[in-house]
Design a protein around this motif. Structure first.
Motif, PDB file in Angstrom:
ATOM      1  N   ASP A  66      35.031  34.890  44.614  1.00 25.78           N
ATOM      2  CA  ASP A  66      34.897  36.371  44.320  1.00 25.78           C
ATOM      3  C   ASP A  66      35.268  36.432  42.911  1.00 25.78           C
ATOM      4  N   GLN A  68      36.165  38.798  41.279  1.00 25.67           N
ATOM      5  CA  GLN A  68      37.076  40.103  41.292  1.00 25.67           C
ATOM      6  C   GLN A  68      38.423  39.778  41.562  1.00 25.67           C
ATOM      7  N   ASP A  99      43.390  41.613  43.584  1.00 21.22           N
ATOM      8  CA  ASP A  99      42.155  41.843  43.767  1.00 21.22           C
ATOM      9  C   ASP A  99      42.045  43.300  43.672  1.00 21.22           C
ATOM     10  N   ALA A 100      40.899  43.774  44.287  1.00 20.03           N
ATOM     11  CA  ALA A 100      40.538  45.261  44.158  1.00 20.03           C
ATOM     12  C   ALA A 100      41.752  46.128  45.082  1.00 20.03           C
TER      13      ALA A 100
END
Length: 127
Positions: A66, A68, A99-100
């Motif tokens: 990922d 992100q 992360d987000a």
């Protein structure tokens, strides 16, 4: 990556630390060195290295890192065997990421096996 600190946390520049493993110019001599290099591979998004260092018996057909997720820090909690004189080893670690959803930790006890003189990640149990 020139002059950049290695994500594995050893305090060396990446070229003289895990970068030599990621580039294929050398192979990790211990299970811990492979664990550190795999963390570095996650940090720089090197999916090819991650698949190549995954044991053939447990390797997935594909892997997506990922973009992100930022891997921030690696702490080694425990190492059992995994030296150049062993055929298997265990490395327990905590990997800190962002992360987000914010900051998180991956705590895993990983099993490594040596095949034809080369270390591979075989499996892991999340803690």
């Amino acid at each position: 990556m020139d002059g950049q600190s290695c994500p594995c946390g050893r305090g060396e520049v990446i070229e003289s630390c895990c970068g030599r493993y990621l580039s294929g110019s050398s192979t990790p001599p211990t299970a811990e060195a492979l664990m550190r290099s795999r963390f570095a591979a996650f940090a720089v998004g090197d999916e090819e290295y991650l698949l190549a260092t995954w044991h053939p018996d447990t390797r997935p057909t594909s892997l997506t890192v990922d973009p992100q997720t930022r891997w921030l820090h690696l702490s080694i909690v425990d190492v059992v065997d995994g030296s150049p004189f062993h055929s298997s080893g265990v490395v327990e670690f905590v990997a800190v990421y962002r992360d987000a959803d914010g900051r998180g930790e991956l705590h895993e006890r990983s099993v490594f096996e040596r095949v034809d003189g080369r270390w591979f990640y075989a499996s892991g149990v999340h803690r």
